[in-house]
Scaffold this active site. Structure first.
Site, PDB file in Angstrom:
ATOM      1  N   TYR A  51      29.858  -3.599 -26.248  1.00 36.19           N
ATOM      2  CA  TYR A  51      30.031  -2.353 -26.509  1.00 36.19           C
ATOM      3  C   TYR A  51      30.603  -1.928 -27.806  1.00 36.19           C
ATOM      4  O   TYR A  51      30.105  -1.055 -28.614  1.00 36.19           O
ATOM      5  CB  TYR A  51      30.861  -1.570 -25.554  1.00 36.19           C
ATOM      6  CG  TYR A  51      30.940   0.060 -25.696  1.00 36.19           C
ATOM      7  CD1 TYR A  51      30.310   0.835 -24.837  1.00 36.19           C
ATOM      8  CD2 TYR A  51      31.839   0.595 -26.595  1.00 36.19           C
ATOM      9  CE1 TYR A  51      30.211   2.172 -25.112  1.00 36.19           C
ATOM     10  CE2 TYR A  51      31.792   2.021 -26.693  1.00 36.19           C
ATOM     11  CZ  TYR A  51      30.925   2.761 -25.874  1.00 36.19           C
ATOM     12  OH  TYR A  51      30.944   4.276 -26.122  1.00 36.19           O
ATOM     13  N   THR A  62       9.543  18.879 -39.151  1.00 33.95           N
ATOM     14  CA  THR A  62       9.892  19.874 -38.154  1.00 33.95           C
ATOM     15  C   THR A  62      11.503  19.571 -37.671  1.00 33.95           C
ATOM     16  O   THR A  62      12.177  20.584 -37.528  1.00 33.95           O
ATOM     17  CB  THR A  62       8.944  19.471 -36.848  1.00 33.95           C
ATOM     18  OG1 THR A  62       9.000  17.913 -36.747  1.00 33.95           O
ATOM     19  CG2 THR A  62       7.652  19.916 -37.226  1.00 33.95           C
ATOM     20  N   ASP A  66      15.086  11.428 -46.973  1.00 30.12           N
ATOM     21  CA  ASP A  66      14.523  11.244 -45.764  1.00 30.12           C
ATOM     22  C   ASP A  66      13.706   9.884 -46.057  1.00 30.12           C
ATOM     23  O   ASP A  66      12.628  10.199 -46.414  1.00 30.12           O
ATOM     24  CB  ASP A  66      13.625  12.330 -45.147  1.00 30.12           C
ATOM     25  CG  ASP A  66      13.155  12.124 -43.916  1.00 30.12           C
ATOM     26  OD1 ASP A  66      12.811  10.875 -43.420  1.00 30.12           O
ATOM     27  OD2 ASP A  66      12.572  13.053 -43.242  1.00 30.12           O
TER      28      ASP A  66
END
Ligand SMILES: *Cc1c(COP(=O)(O)O)cnc(C)c1O
Length: 463
Positions: free
Chosen positions: A78, A131, A221
Protein backbone atom coordinates in the site's frame (compact mmCIF):
# COMPACT_ATOMS: atom_id res chain seq x y z
CA UNK A 1 20.86 3.52 -58.86
CA UNK A 2 23.54 1.52 -57.11
CA UNK A 3 25.51 3.60 -54.65
CA UNK A 4 23.02 6.46 -54.75
CA UNK A 5 21.46 6.70 -51.33
CA UNK A 6 17.77 7.54 -51.26
CA UNK A 7 16.86 10.72 -49.43
CA UNK A 8 14.53 8.96 -47.02
CA UNK A 9 14.71 5.22 -46.48
CA UNK A 10 11.60 3.23 -45.50
CA UNK A 11 10.93 2.51 -41.87
CA UNK A 12 9.74 -0.81 -40.56
CA UNK A 13 8.41 -1.79 -37.17
CA UNK A 14 11.37 -2.05 -34.76
CA UNK A 15 9.96 -5.22 -33.22
CA UNK A 16 8.68 -8.64 -34.19
CA UNK A 17 5.35 -10.07 -33.09
CA UNK A 18 5.39 -12.61 -30.28
CA UNK A 19 1.69 -12.97 -29.42
CA UNK A 20 -1.41 -12.23 -31.46
CA UNK A 21 -4.97 -11.27 -30.57
CA UNK A 22 -7.55 -12.41 -33.12
CA UNK A 23 -10.05 -9.81 -34.35
CA UNK A 24 -13.49 -10.58 -35.71
CA UNK A 25 -14.64 -9.67 -39.19
CA UNK A 26 -18.37 -8.95 -39.23
CA UNK A 27 -20.98 -8.84 -41.97
CA UNK A 28 -22.68 -5.62 -43.04
CA UNK A 29 -25.88 -6.95 -41.50
CA UNK A 30 -24.21 -7.49 -38.14
CA UNK A 31 -22.73 -4.01 -38.26
CA UNK A 32 -26.11 -2.44 -39.14
CA UNK A 33 -27.51 -3.96 -35.98
CA UNK A 34 -24.49 -3.10 -33.84
CA UNK A 35 -24.38 0.59 -34.79
CA UNK A 36 -28.15 0.92 -34.37
CA UNK A 37 -27.91 -0.60 -30.90
CA UNK A 38 -25.03 1.79 -30.18
CA UNK A 39 -27.24 4.72 -31.20
CA UNK A 40 -24.77 5.75 -33.92
CA UNK A 41 -22.13 6.59 -31.34
CA UNK A 42 -18.92 4.61 -31.86
CA UNK A 43 -18.15 4.97 -28.14
CA UNK A 44 -21.19 2.80 -27.41
CA UNK A 45 -20.14 -0.09 -29.69
CA UNK A 46 -18.92 -3.28 -28.10
CA UNK A 47 -15.31 -3.91 -28.99
CA UNK A 48 -16.12 -7.47 -30.10
CA UNK A 49 -18.08 -5.95 -32.99
CA UNK A 50 -15.09 -3.89 -34.14
CA UNK A 51 -12.59 -5.09 -36.74
CA UNK A 52 -9.90 -2.39 -36.70
CA UNK A 53 -10.19 -0.14 -33.68
CA UNK A 54 -9.04 3.42 -34.34
CA UNK A 55 -11.29 4.98 -31.71
CA UNK A 56 -8.37 6.22 -29.68
CA UNK A 57 -4.68 5.77 -29.02
CA UNK A 58 -5.45 5.98 -25.31
CA UNK A 59 -4.53 2.90 -23.32
CA UNK A 60 -4.64 0.84 -26.51
CA UNK A 61 -0.89 0.46 -27.14
CA UNK A 62 0.83 -2.91 -27.18
CA UNK A 63 3.30 -3.28 -24.34
CA UNK A 64 6.73 -4.78 -24.93
CA UNK A 65 7.94 -8.09 -23.49
CA UNK A 66 10.10 -6.00 -21.10
CA UNK A 67 7.04 -4.16 -19.83
CA UNK A 68 5.12 -7.42 -19.38
CA UNK A 69 8.07 -8.89 -17.54
CA UNK A 70 8.02 -5.81 -15.31
CA UNK A 71 4.35 -6.49 -14.49
CA UNK A 72 5.52 -9.62 -12.67
CA UNK A 73 7.70 -7.44 -10.47
CA UNK A 74 4.73 -5.47 -9.16
CA UNK A 75 5.23 -4.53 -5.53
CA UNK A 76 1.66 -4.14 -4.34
CA UNK A 77 2.52 -2.68 -0.96
CA UNK A 78 0.00 0.00 0.00
CA UNK A 79 2.79 2.39 0.93
CA UNK A 80 6.28 2.84 -0.47
CA UNK A 81 6.02 0.45 -3.43
CA UNK A 82 9.38 -0.22 -5.08
CA UNK A 83 7.79 0.43 -8.45
CA UNK A 84 6.85 3.97 -7.40
CA UNK A 85 10.50 4.79 -6.74
CA UNK A 86 11.49 3.33 -10.09
CA UNK A 87 8.82 5.44 -11.77
CA UNK A 88 9.81 8.58 -9.89
CA UNK A 89 13.45 8.15 -10.85
CA UNK A 90 12.54 7.51 -14.51
CA UNK A 91 10.34 10.62 -14.70
CA UNK A 92 13.10 12.73 -13.16
CA UNK A 93 15.66 11.31 -15.58
CA UNK A 94 13.68 11.61 -18.77
CA UNK A 95 11.45 14.62 -18.11
CA UNK A 96 13.40 16.48 -15.45
CA UNK A 97 10.48 17.41 -13.20
CA UNK A 98 11.31 17.31 -9.50
CA UNK A 99 8.17 16.13 -7.72
CA UNK A 100 5.86 13.40 -8.97
CA UNK A 101 2.32 12.53 -7.91
CA UNK A 102 0.98 9.39 -9.62
CA UNK A 103 -2.68 9.45 -10.69
CA UNK A 104 -5.04 6.87 -12.19
CA UNK A 105 -4.82 8.62 -15.58
CA UNK A 106 -4.39 12.07 -17.08
CA UNK A 107 -7.64 13.61 -15.90
CA UNK A 108 -6.79 12.72 -12.30
CA UNK A 109 -3.75 14.99 -12.61
CA UNK A 110 -5.82 17.68 -14.34
CA UNK A 111 -8.31 17.59 -11.51
CA UNK A 112 -5.64 18.09 -8.87
CA UNK A 113 -3.72 20.88 -10.61
CA UNK A 114 -6.94 22.73 -11.52
CA UNK A 115 -8.25 22.60 -7.95
CA UNK A 116 -4.92 23.75 -6.53
CA UNK A 117 -4.18 26.62 -8.89
CA UNK A 118 -7.48 28.00 -10.16
CA UNK A 119 -9.65 30.46 -8.27
CA UNK A 120 -13.16 31.42 -9.30
CA UNK A 121 -13.05 34.04 -12.05
CA UNK A 122 -9.56 33.05 -13.28
CA UNK A 123 -8.61 32.64 -16.93
CA UNK A 124 -6.46 29.81 -18.27
CA UNK A 125 -5.03 30.46 -21.73
CA UNK A 126 -4.00 27.37 -23.67
CA UNK A 127 -3.01 26.19 -27.16
CA UNK A 128 -6.46 24.81 -27.98
CA UNK A 129 -8.77 23.15 -25.53
CA UNK A 130 -8.80 19.51 -24.60
CA UNK A 131 -12.12 18.08 -23.41
CA UNK A 132 -11.17 16.88 -19.91
CA UNK A 133 -8.56 19.62 -19.35
CA UNK A 134 -11.05 22.39 -20.06
CA UNK A 135 -13.80 20.78 -18.03
CA UNK A 136 -11.58 20.51 -14.95
CA UNK A 137 -10.59 24.15 -15.38
CA UNK A 138 -14.26 25.12 -15.53
CA UNK A 139 -15.24 22.94 -12.57
CA UNK A 140 -12.58 24.78 -10.56
CA UNK A 141 -14.21 28.11 -11.47
CA UNK A 142 -11.91 29.11 -14.34
CA UNK A 143 -12.47 29.97 -17.98
CA UNK A 144 -10.34 28.53 -20.75
CA UNK A 145 -9.14 30.93 -23.45
CA UNK A 146 -7.76 29.56 -26.72
CA UNK A 147 -4.45 31.20 -27.69
CA UNK A 148 -3.34 28.79 -30.41
CA UNK A 149 -2.21 30.48 -33.64
CA UNK A 150 -5.04 31.05 -36.16
CA UNK A 151 -3.32 28.70 -38.64
CA UNK A 152 -4.41 25.79 -36.43
CA UNK A 153 -8.03 26.37 -37.35
CA UNK A 154 -7.40 26.03 -41.08
CA UNK A 155 -7.40 22.32 -41.91
CA UNK A 156 -5.93 22.83 -45.40
CA UNK A 157 -2.96 24.94 -44.42
CA UNK A 158 0.39 23.13 -44.49
CA UNK A 159 2.02 24.91 -41.57
CA UNK A 160 4.76 22.96 -39.73
CA UNK A 161 3.92 24.06 -36.16
CA UNK A 162 0.19 24.49 -35.89
CA UNK A 163 0.43 23.90 -32.14
CA UNK A 164 2.23 27.22 -31.59
CA UNK A 165 0.91 29.89 -29.25
CA UNK A 166 -0.19 33.26 -30.64
CA UNK A 167 2.08 35.27 -28.33
CA UNK A 168 0.54 38.63 -29.22
CA UNK A 169 -2.94 37.38 -28.43
CA UNK A 170 -1.69 35.91 -25.17
CA UNK A 171 -0.02 39.15 -24.12
CA UNK A 172 -3.19 41.10 -24.93
CA UNK A 173 -5.17 38.71 -22.71
CA UNK A 174 -2.66 39.09 -19.87
CA UNK A 175 -2.89 42.89 -20.15
CA UNK A 176 -6.67 42.81 -20.34
CA UNK A 177 -7.29 40.59 -17.29
CA UNK A 178 -4.09 41.16 -15.34
CA UNK A 179 -1.50 38.48 -14.55
CA UNK A 180 -3.14 37.93 -11.16
CA UNK A 181 -6.19 36.43 -12.87
CA UNK A 182 -4.09 33.95 -14.84
CA UNK A 183 -2.84 31.14 -12.58
CA UNK A 184 -0.98 29.37 -15.39
CA UNK A 185 -0.71 28.87 -19.13
CA UNK A 186 -1.79 25.41 -20.26
CA UNK A 187 0.47 24.13 -23.04
CA UNK A 188 -0.12 20.85 -24.83
CA UNK A 189 2.54 19.17 -26.94
CA UNK A 190 1.32 17.54 -30.18
CA UNK A 191 -2.03 19.28 -29.74
CA UNK A 192 -4.69 16.59 -29.83
CA UNK A 193 -7.68 18.69 -30.84
CA UNK A 194 -5.74 20.45 -33.62
CA UNK A 195 -4.97 17.06 -35.17
CA UNK A 196 -1.81 16.12 -33.29
CA UNK A 197 0.02 19.28 -34.40
CA UNK A 198 3.33 20.19 -32.75
CA UNK A 199 4.53 23.31 -30.97
CA UNK A 200 8.06 24.45 -31.89
CA UNK A 201 10.83 24.91 -29.40
CA UNK A 202 11.42 28.46 -30.60
CA UNK A 203 7.78 29.31 -29.84
CA UNK A 204 8.02 27.65 -26.45
CA UNK A 205 11.20 29.62 -25.65
CA UNK A 206 9.49 32.89 -26.55
CA UNK A 207 6.51 31.86 -24.46
CA UNK A 208 8.84 31.23 -21.53
CA UNK A 209 10.24 34.74 -21.85
CA UNK A 210 6.77 36.25 -22.01
CA UNK A 211 5.45 34.33 -19.00
CA UNK A 212 8.61 35.14 -17.01
CA UNK A 213 7.99 38.82 -17.70
CA UNK A 214 4.57 38.52 -16.05
CA UNK A 215 5.47 35.92 -13.44
CA UNK A 216 3.07 33.28 -14.81
CA UNK A 217 3.88 29.57 -14.74
CA UNK A 218 3.48 27.06 -17.58
CA UNK A 219 1.78 23.71 -17.03
CA UNK A 220 2.59 21.24 -19.78
CA UNK A 221 0.07 18.67 -20.97
CA UNK A 222 2.81 16.21 -21.93
CA UNK A 223 0.54 13.39 -23.07
CA UNK A 224 2.18 13.32 -26.53
CA UNK A 225 5.53 14.98 -25.89
CA UNK A 226 7.55 12.31 -27.73
CA UNK A 227 5.50 12.70 -30.90
CA UNK A 228 5.97 16.47 -30.66
CA UNK A 229 9.72 15.93 -30.30
CA UNK A 230 9.70 13.81 -33.47
CA UNK A 231 8.28 16.71 -35.48
CA UNK A 232 10.78 19.15 -33.97
CA UNK A 233 13.62 16.88 -35.00
CA UNK A 234 12.12 16.54 -38.47
CA UNK A 235 11.17 20.18 -39.07
CA UNK A 236 12.80 22.69 -36.74
CA UNK A 237 16.19 24.08 -37.78
CA UNK A 238 18.98 23.12 -35.40
CA UNK A 239 17.40 19.93 -34.01
CA UNK A 240 18.23 17.36 -36.70
CA UNK A 241 21.20 16.01 -34.75
CA UNK A 242 19.56 16.00 -31.33
CA UNK A 243 18.04 12.84 -29.96
CA UNK A 244 14.30 12.57 -29.27
CA UNK A 245 15.17 12.14 -25.58
CA UNK A 246 17.17 15.39 -25.60
CA UNK A 247 14.37 17.30 -27.32
CA UNK A 248 11.79 15.92 -24.88
CA UNK A 249 13.93 17.06 -22.00
CA UNK A 250 14.41 20.52 -23.49
CA UNK A 251 10.63 20.92 -23.84
CA UNK A 252 10.00 19.85 -20.25
CA UNK A 253 12.77 22.10 -18.92
CA UNK A 254 10.97 25.14 -20.35
CA UNK A 255 7.87 24.44 -18.27
CA UNK A 256 7.08 24.43 -14.54
CA UNK A 257 5.02 21.30 -14.23
CA UNK A 258 3.08 18.74 -16.21
CA UNK A 259 0.03 16.56 -16.39
CA UNK A 260 0.50 13.25 -18.14
CA UNK A 261 -1.90 10.70 -19.53
CA UNK A 262 0.56 7.81 -19.67
CA UNK A 263 -2.01 5.88 -21.71
CA UNK A 264 -0.76 7.63 -24.85
CA UNK A 265 2.94 8.20 -25.57
CA UNK A 266 4.20 6.29 -22.55
CA UNK A 267 2.96 2.92 -23.86
CA UNK A 268 0.83 1.68 -20.98
CA UNK A 269 -2.82 0.70 -20.75
CA UNK A 270 -3.56 2.77 -17.66
CA UNK A 271 -1.85 5.45 -15.59
CA UNK A 272 -0.75 9.04 -15.39
CA UNK A 273 0.90 11.58 -13.15
CA UNK A 274 1.20 15.16 -12.11
CA UNK A 275 4.71 16.58 -11.95
CA UNK A 276 5.78 19.93 -10.51
CA UNK A 277 9.02 21.69 -9.70
CA UNK A 278 7.70 23.87 -6.90
CA UNK A 279 7.79 22.30 -3.45
CA UNK A 280 4.85 24.30 -2.20
CA UNK A 281 2.67 23.14 -5.09
CA UNK A 282 3.80 19.58 -4.48
CA UNK A 283 2.66 19.76 -0.90
CA UNK A 284 -0.79 20.93 -1.99
CA UNK A 285 -0.97 18.14 -4.57
CA UNK A 286 -0.02 15.60 -1.90
CA UNK A 287 -2.99 16.78 0.14
CA UNK A 288 -5.35 16.37 -2.78
CA UNK A 289 -4.11 13.02 -4.08
CA UNK A 290 -5.06 11.13 -0.94
CA UNK A 291 -8.64 12.34 -1.24
CA UNK A 292 -9.25 11.64 -4.89
CA UNK A 293 -6.70 9.12 -6.15
CA UNK A 294 -4.92 7.18 -3.42
CA UNK A 295 -1.76 7.35 -1.35
CA UNK A 296 1.01 9.47 -2.90
CA UNK A 297 3.10 6.40 -3.72
CA UNK A 298 0.46 4.80 -5.95
CA UNK A 299 -2.20 7.42 -6.75
CA UNK A 300 -4.69 5.02 -8.32
CA UNK A 301 -2.20 2.73 -10.04
CA UNK A 302 -1.26 -0.81 -9.11
CA UNK A 303 2.45 -1.40 -8.45
CA UNK A 304 2.70 -3.48 -11.62
CA UNK A 305 1.21 -0.65 -13.68
CA UNK A 306 3.77 1.79 -12.29
CA UNK A 307 6.51 -0.66 -13.29
CA UNK A 308 5.13 -0.98 -16.82
CA UNK A 309 5.10 2.82 -17.06
CA UNK A 310 8.65 3.17 -15.74
CA UNK A 311 9.71 0.80 -18.52
CA UNK A 312 7.47 2.39 -21.15
CA UNK A 313 8.94 5.89 -20.82
CA UNK A 314 12.44 5.02 -22.15
CA UNK A 315 10.88 2.98 -24.97
CA UNK A 316 8.62 5.90 -25.91
CA UNK A 317 11.57 8.22 -26.63
CA UNK A 318 13.66 5.70 -28.54
CA UNK A 319 14.43 6.87 -32.08
CA UNK A 320 13.37 3.67 -33.83
CA UNK A 321 10.09 3.50 -31.97
CA UNK A 322 8.96 7.04 -32.62
CA UNK A 323 10.01 6.98 -36.27
CA UNK A 324 7.90 3.88 -36.92
CA UNK A 325 5.02 5.12 -34.79
CA UNK A 326 4.66 8.45 -36.54
CA UNK A 327 5.69 6.79 -39.83
CA UNK A 328 2.63 4.56 -39.71
CA UNK A 329 0.32 7.53 -39.13
CA UNK A 330 1.93 9.42 -42.02
CA UNK A 331 1.59 6.32 -44.23
CA UNK A 332 -2.18 6.20 -43.73
CA UNK A 333 -2.47 9.97 -44.13
CA UNK A 334 -0.54 9.99 -47.41
CA UNK A 335 -2.71 7.18 -48.78
CA UNK A 336 -5.84 9.22 -48.09
CA UNK A 337 -4.30 12.38 -49.56
CA UNK A 338 -3.43 10.42 -52.70
CA UNK A 339 -7.09 9.39 -52.94
CA UNK A 340 -8.12 13.10 -52.75
CA UNK A 341 -9.93 12.53 -49.46
CA UNK A 342 -10.12 15.73 -47.38
CA UNK A 343 -7.88 15.40 -44.31
CA UNK A 344 -6.32 17.87 -41.90
CA UNK A 345 -2.87 18.87 -43.12
CA UNK A 346 -0.13 18.36 -42.29
CA UNK A 347 -0.79 14.86 -40.94
CA UNK A 348 -0.29 14.86 -37.16
CA UNK A 349 1.46 12.46 -34.83
CA UNK A 350 -1.23 10.18 -33.46
CA UNK A 351 -3.91 9.97 -36.08
CA UNK A 352 -5.41 11.11 -39.33
CA UNK A 353 -8.29 13.54 -39.10
CA UNK A 354 -10.89 13.50 -41.86
CA UNK A 355 -12.41 16.87 -42.63
CA UNK A 356 -16.10 15.97 -42.33
CA UNK A 357 -17.27 19.43 -43.46
CA UNK A 358 -15.58 18.91 -46.83
CA UNK A 359 -16.36 15.20 -46.94
CA UNK A 360 -20.09 15.85 -46.43
CA UNK A 361 -20.67 19.44 -47.60
CA UNK A 362 -24.41 18.79 -47.86
CA UNK A 363 -24.73 18.31 -44.07
CA UNK A 364 -24.90 21.37 -41.81
CA UNK A 365 -23.35 21.17 -38.35
CA UNK A 366 -26.71 20.59 -36.64
CA UNK A 367 -26.93 17.29 -38.55
CA UNK A 368 -23.65 16.15 -36.92
CA UNK A 369 -21.60 15.44 -40.06
CA UNK A 370 -18.56 13.96 -38.27
CA UNK A 371 -20.72 11.76 -36.06
CA UNK A 372 -22.55 10.54 -39.18
CA UNK A 373 -19.31 9.88 -41.05
CA UNK A 374 -17.83 7.84 -38.20
CA UNK A 375 -20.97 5.67 -38.19
CA UNK A 376 -20.78 5.17 -41.98
CA UNK A 377 -17.13 4.11 -41.87
CA UNK A 378 -17.99 1.55 -39.22
CA UNK A 379 -20.88 0.29 -41.34
CA UNK A 380 -18.67 -0.12 -44.36
CA UNK A 381 -15.84 -2.11 -42.81
CA UNK A 382 -16.02 -2.40 -39.03
CA UNK A 383 -13.32 0.27 -38.65
CA UNK A 384 -14.06 2.30 -35.55
CA UNK A 385 -13.20 6.01 -35.51
CA UNK A 386 -14.57 8.88 -33.47
CA UNK A 387 -16.13 12.29 -33.77
CA UNK A 388 -14.15 15.45 -33.06
CA UNK A 389 -16.56 18.19 -33.99
CA UNK A 390 -19.70 19.81 -32.69
CA UNK A 391 -20.59 16.87 -30.42
CA UNK A 392 -17.15 16.88 -28.76
CA UNK A 393 -17.08 20.66 -28.42
CA UNK A 394 -20.25 20.65 -26.32
CA UNK A 395 -22.17 23.71 -25.25
CA UNK A 396 -21.18 27.12 -23.97
CA UNK A 397 -21.63 26.87 -20.18
CA UNK A 398 -23.04 30.43 -20.08
CA UNK A 399 -25.43 30.54 -23.03
CA UNK A 400 -26.17 26.81 -23.32
CA UNK A 401 -25.69 27.02 -27.09
CA UNK A 402 -23.74 24.50 -29.18
CA UNK A 403 -20.18 25.75 -29.54
CA UNK A 404 -20.03 25.01 -33.31
CA UNK A 405 -16.24 24.58 -33.65
CA UNK A 406 -14.53 25.51 -36.91
CA UNK A 407 -13.14 22.01 -37.21
CA UNK A 408 -15.67 19.24 -37.83
CA UNK A 409 -13.49 16.14 -37.89
CA UNK A 410 -13.45 12.37 -37.71
CA UNK A 411 -10.38 11.05 -35.95
CA UNK A 412 -8.71 7.84 -37.05
CA UNK A 413 -6.37 7.31 -34.15
CA UNK A 414 -3.62 4.76 -34.46
CA UNK A 415 -2.75 2.71 -31.38
CA UNK A 416 1.00 2.30 -30.90
CA UNK A 417 2.61 -0.97 -32.01
CA UNK A 418 -0.76 -2.68 -32.57
CA UNK A 419 -1.66 -2.70 -36.27
CA UNK A 420 0.32 -3.40 -39.42
CA UNK A 421 0.62 -1.55 -42.69
CA UNK A 422 -1.90 -4.02 -44.19
CA UNK A 423 -4.47 -2.85 -41.65
CA UNK A 424 -3.80 0.72 -42.76
CA UNK A 425 -4.44 -0.30 -46.40
CA UNK A 426 -7.81 -1.80 -45.42
CA UNK A 427 -8.74 1.41 -43.57
CA UNK A 428 -7.83 3.60 -46.55
CA UNK A 429 -9.88 1.42 -48.93
CA UNK A 430 -12.90 1.58 -46.67
CA UNK A 431 -12.76 5.35 -46.43
CA UNK A 432 -12.44 5.58 -50.20
CA UNK A 433 -15.57 3.45 -50.53
CA UNK A 434 -17.52 5.71 -48.16
CA UNK A 435 -16.19 8.77 -49.97
CA UNK A 436 -17.46 7.52 -53.34
CA UNK A 437 -20.93 7.07 -51.83
CA UNK A 438 -20.89 10.22 -49.71
CA UNK A 439 -23.90 11.89 -51.37
CA UNK A 440 -26.18 9.24 -49.87
CA UNK A 441 -25.10 9.91 -46.28
CA UNK A 442 -27.85 11.53 -44.26
CA UNK A 443 -27.33 13.25 -40.95
CA UNK A 444 -28.24 12.29 -37.41
CA UNK A 445 -30.37 13.83 -34.71
CA UNK A 446 -29.50 13.65 -31.02
CA UNK A 447 -31.84 11.61 -28.84
CA UNK A 448 -30.01 11.84 -25.54
CA UNK A 449 -27.44 14.34 -24.36
CA UNK A 450 -25.37 13.82 -21.19
CA UNK A 451 -24.48 16.86 -19.16
CA UNK A 452 -20.68 16.49 -19.28
CA UNK A 453 -18.36 15.31 -22.08
CA UNK A 454 -21.41 14.42 -24.13
CA UNK A 455 -19.52 12.76 -26.99
CA UNK A 456 -18.83 9.70 -24.83
CA UNK A 457 -22.44 8.73 -24.17
CA UNK A 458 -24.72 10.76 -26.46
CA UNK A 459 -27.34 8.81 -28.42
CA UNK A 460 -28.45 9.51 -31.97
CA UNK A 461 -30.87 8.31 -34.59
CA UNK A 462 -30.76 8.50 -38.35
CA UNK A 463 -32.74 11.21 -40.10
C1 LIG B 1 -6.15 11.78 -23.14
C2 LIG B 1 -5.76 13.15 -22.86
C3 LIG B 1 -5.96 13.72 -21.60
C4 LIG B 1 -6.70 13.01 -20.48
O1 LIG B 1 -6.07 11.88 -20.08
P1 LIG B 1 -6.85 10.56 -19.60
O2 LIG B 1 -5.73 9.60 -19.32
O3 LIG B 1 -7.72 10.11 -20.72
O4 LIG B 1 -7.62 10.90 -18.39
C5 LIG B 1 -5.50 15.01 -21.40
N1 LIG B 1 -4.91 15.70 -22.38
C6 LIG B 1 -4.71 15.19 -23.61
C7 LIG B 1 -4.05 16.01 -24.66
C8 LIG B 1 -5.14 13.90 -23.90
O5 LIG B 1 -4.97 13.42 -25.13
Amino acid sequence: MKGQARKKRSWAEPYKIKMVEPVKMTTREERERAIREAFYNTFLLRSRDVYIDLLTDSGTSAMSDRQWAGMMLGDEAYAGSENFYHLEETIRNYYGYKYIVPTHQGRGAEHIISQILINKGDYIPGNMYFTTTKLHQELAGGTFIDVIIPEAHDPDLEYPFKGNVDLQKLEDIIKQHGAGKIPYISIATAVNMAGGQPISLSNLKELRQLTDKYGIIIIHDMTRVAENAYFIKDREPGYQDKSIAEIVREICDLTDGATMSAKKDALVNIGGFLAVNDENLYEKAMNMVVIYEGLHTYGGMAGRDMEALARGIPESVSEDHIRARVGQVLYLGQKLIDLDIPVVKPIGGHGVFLNASQFLPHLSQDLFPAQSLAAEIYLDSGVRSMERGVVSAGRDPETGKNLNPKLELVRLTIPRRVYTQAHMDVVAESIEEVFLDRKNIRGLSMLYEPKYLRFFQAKFERI
